[in-house]
Design an enzyme around this catalytic site. Structure first.
Site, PDB file in Angstrom:
ATOM      1  N   ILE A  76       0.824  -1.209   0.000  1.00  0.00           N
ATOM      2  CA  ILE A  76       0.000   0.000   0.000  1.00  0.00           C
ATOM      3  C   ILE A  76       0.857   1.259   0.000  1.00  0.00           C
ATOM      4  O   ILE A  76       0.398   2.340  -0.377  1.00  0.00           O
ATOM      5  CB  ILE A  76      -0.940  -0.014   1.227  1.00  0.00           C
ATOM      6  CG1 ILE A  76      -2.065   0.996   1.054  1.00  0.00           C
ATOM      7  CG2 ILE A  76      -0.150   0.220   2.527  1.00  0.00           C
ATOM      8  CD1 ILE A  76      -3.182   0.840   2.072  1.00  0.00           C
ATOM      9  N   LYS A  77       2.114   1.142   0.411  1.00  0.00           N
ATOM     10  CA  LYS A  77       2.990   2.315   0.519  1.00  0.00           C
ATOM     11  C   LYS A  77       3.311   2.933  -0.836  1.00  0.00           C
ATOM     12  O   LYS A  77       3.774   4.080  -0.899  1.00  0.00           O
ATOM     13  CB  LYS A  77       4.278   1.938   1.244  1.00  0.00           C
ATOM     14  CG  LYS A  77       4.079   1.457   2.681  1.00  0.00           C
ATOM     15  CD  LYS A  77       3.601   2.555   3.592  1.00  0.00           C
ATOM     16  CE  LYS A  77       3.605   2.117   5.050  1.00  0.00           C
ATOM     17  NZ  LYS A  77       3.212   3.193   5.960  1.00  0.00           N
ATOM     18  N   ASP A  78       3.079   2.215  -1.922  1.00  0.00           N
ATOM     19  CA  ASP A  78       3.293   2.799  -3.247  1.00  0.00           C
ATOM     20  C   ASP A  78       2.450   4.053  -3.428  1.00  0.00           C
ATOM     21  O   ASP A  78       2.870   5.017  -4.082  1.00  0.00           O
ATOM     22  CB  ASP A  78       2.919   1.797  -4.346  1.00  0.00           C
ATOM     23  CG  ASP A  78       3.874   0.626  -4.440  1.00  0.00           C
ATOM     24  OD1 ASP A  78       4.855   0.601  -3.671  1.00  0.00           O
ATOM     25  OD2 ASP A  78       3.632  -0.269  -5.262  1.00  0.00           O
ATOM     26  N   ALA A 137       4.011   6.971  -1.349  1.00  0.00           N
ATOM     27  CA  ALA A 137       5.361   7.281  -1.818  1.00  0.00           C
ATOM     28  C   ALA A 137       5.300   8.172  -3.051  1.00  0.00           C
ATOM     29  O   ALA A 137       6.005   9.194  -3.142  1.00  0.00           O
ATOM     30  CB  ALA A 137       6.116   5.991  -2.120  1.00  0.00           C
TER      31      ALA A 137
END
Length: 453
Positions: A42-44, A47
C-alpha cells in the site's frame, strides 16, 4: 490498453471476501489486497504522492537524492518512483526488519543503511536520526519524512478511501488497519467519515507501542515502550499522520498472535500476506463480539508475504522465539517406525558359542543378556572378538563371563537427540519398554530410519 509506466498501475486494488479464517464472525469481512500494487504494498500510493507534492513545491529537484527512514515498503514505493523519475535513494532501516526487504530495495539500486532497533528516536544511531543527518550532509537531497508528511494521509484520502466506498457501494461499517505512520488509516478515515460519520475506524497496535494508551488516556507513557517483533505497525513516538480524533479504537495484538495468524491467512484463504496483516486479522478475531450480522468490515492487507519468508514463514525462526513448540521425535516415535519383531536376548548361563551362533544366524551385532527374564547385561560382536583373541577356549564358557554393563534403559518420551547422544562406539544401543511392557532395542539405524521416514 497499456500504461505509460509502472507508476500508472498504482491503486484500484481488489477487494476479496474472507471466509474460513473469519467463520465465527457474523459480519461480512473483506480484504483490501494492496499487494497488487507494483511494489507489492500500500505504501506505493503515498510514496508517489509525497514525491509529486515535493516536486510541485520545489523541495525535490531533478537528479536529487531521496533519503528516508523506512522499514522497507515505503522505501520500495519511493525506489520504484525514483527509477522512473531519475532520482537516487538512500534508506535507513532497523535491524529487526527482514533481510528480504533490504534485498528488494537494493534490487532497485537503492543504498540501505541498517541501524539498531533498541535505541531512542533521538539517539544519533537511530534510523530516524541517521536519515536526518544524511539529509543535511548529502547535496541536493530531500527527506520525505513519511511520519509527519501529510501527503501520506492525503494519498489515502484521495485514493484508498474512495475505492473502499465505491467497492462496498457505501455499505462499509468498519475499517481495520495496522497503524505505523498512521497515514493509511487516517486518510481513509477522513474520507469515509465525510461520507458517513457512523463508520467505525479501528487501528491495530502492538505491545511495545504507545498508540492505544495515548488514544484512551491522552498520556504519552514511555513505560509502554519496549522492543517488539511485529513489523510495520506501532511506534515509540506520535507521528503527525496519526489522527487520533478519527480513529475510534485501538486494539493491541501480541507478536506471537500476529506471526502465527500471518501464516494462517495463507493456509486458510490462499492470500500470501505480510506480518501486519496477520496482526490485523488477529485483532479482528479478538474483537469479534464488536461485529454483528449486516456489518461490512474492511481489513487492509498492506503488503506481501515474500518479504517475510525468513521470519514468519520460517519454522526455525518461530521456534527460536517460542512461537511454536519444537516437536522433537521421541523413543515412542522411533519404535513405531520399526518393523514389529521380538527382541532377541540370551540367558547368562548359555555358552559363548551359542551366542556366536545366534549372532550369525540372525545377522545381529548385539544381544541383551538376561537372568530369569531380567536384563542384566549385554554381549556384542566386539566383546566376543576381544575375548576370543585373548582366549580361544572362551567359547565353552558362559555368556555371563564376558558380558558387559547392560544397554541403558530410556523412557518412551526421551527425545531423539538425547538418544542419539547416548549411542556411541562403547554403547551401540538403548532399551525402552513400550506401553505394553515389551522391551524394544533402539540402534543408530533405527534413529536414521525414523528421521528419514
Amino acid at each position: 490498453m497499456w500504461y505509460n509506466n509502472i507508476l500508472e498501475t498504482i491503486g484500484n486494488t481488489p477487494m476479496v471476501k474472507l471466509n474460513k479464517i473469519v467463520k465465527d464472525i457474523p459480519a461480512t469481512v473483506l480484504a483490501k489486497i494492496e499487494t497488487t500494487n507494483p511494489g507489492n504494498s500500500i505504501k506505493d500510493r503515498m510514496a508517489l504522492k509525497m514525491i509529486e507534492d515535493a516536486e510541485k513545491s520545489g523541495k525535490l529537484k531533478p537528479g536529487g537524492t531521496i533519503i528516508e527512514g523506512t522499514s522497507g515498503n515505503t522505501g520500495m514505493g519511493l525506489a520504484i518512483a525514483a527509477v522512473i523519475k531519475g532520482y537516487k535513494c538512500i534508506f535507513t532501516s532497523t535491524d529487526k526488519q527482514s533481510k528480504e526487504k533490504f534485498d528488494a530495495l537494493r534490487a532497485f539500486g537503492a543504498e540501505v543503511i541498517v541501524c539498531p532497533t533498541n535505541v531512542e528516536p533521538e539517539d544519533p544511531r537511530s534510523y530516524y536520526s541517521v536519515s536526518s543527518r544524511l539529509e543535511r550532509e548529502v547535496p541536493n537531497s530531500w527527506k520525505p519524512n513519511q511520519y509527519d508528511n501529510l501527503s501520506n494521509s492525503q494519498a489515502h484520502y484521495e485514493q484508498t478511501g474512495p475505492e473502499i466506498w465505491e467497492q462496498t457501494e457505501g455499505k462499509v461499517t468498519h475499517v481495520v488497519a495496522g497503524v505505523g505512520t498512521g497515514g493509511t488509516l487516517s486518510g481513509i478515515a477522513r474520507f469515509l467519515k465525510e461520507k458517513n460519520p457512523a463508520i467505525k475506524i479501528i487501528g491495530i497496535d502492538t505491545y511495545g507501542s504507545v498508540f492505544k494508551k495515548y488514544k484512551e488516556t491522552g498520556e504519552f507513557d514511555k513505560n509502554e515502550i519496549y522492543p517488539y517483533i511485529t513489523e510495520g505497525i506501532g511506534e515509540d513516538f506520535l507521528p503527525a499522520n496519526v489522527d487520533f480524533n478519527l480513529i475510534d479504537h485501538f486494539e493491541k495484538v501480541t507478536d506471537m498472535d500476529a506471526a502465527l495468524m500471518t501464516r494462517e491467512i495463507a493456509r486458510k484463504e490462499g492470500i500470501f500476506a505480510g506480518n501486519s496483516t496477520g496482526s490485523a486479522i488477529a485483532g479482528v478475531l479478538q474483537m469479534k463480539d464488536m461485529f454483528k450480522e449486516g456489518d461490512v468490515v474492511v481489513v487492509i492487507f498492506p503488503d506481501h508475504g515474500t518479504r517475510y519468508l525468513g521470519k514468519m514463514y520460517n519454522d526455525d525462526w518461530l521456534r527460536d522465539r517460542g512461537f511454536i513448540k519444537e516437536e522433537k521425535l521421541t523413543a515412542r516415535h522411533i519404535i513405531s517406525k520399526k518393523e514389529a519383531q521380538d527382541i532377541v536376548t540370551i540367558d547368562c548361563e548359555k555358552t559363548v558359542l551359542e551366542a556366536i551362533n545366534t549372532i550369525k544366524s540372525l545377522n545381529i551385532s548385539q544381544i541383551p543378556v538376561t537372568q530369569k527374564g531380567m536384563v542384566i547385561g549385554k554381549i556384542t560382536e566386539s566383546d566376543i572378538l576381544t575375548s576370543l583373541m585373548e582366549n580361544p577356549g572362551v567359547k565353552s564358557q558362559t555368556v555371563a563371563s564376558i558380558s558387559t554393563a547392560p544397554f541403558p534403559f530410556i523412557d518412551l518420551n526421551t527425545a531423539i537427540d538425547k538418544i542419539s547422544a547416548m549411542i556411541n562406539k562403547d554403547n551401540i544401543a538403548v532399551l525402552v519398554e513400550d506401553d505394553n511392557g515389551k522391551i524394544e532395542i533402539i540402534t543408530q539405524y533405527d534413529i536414521i530410519n525414523a528421521i528419514s521416514a
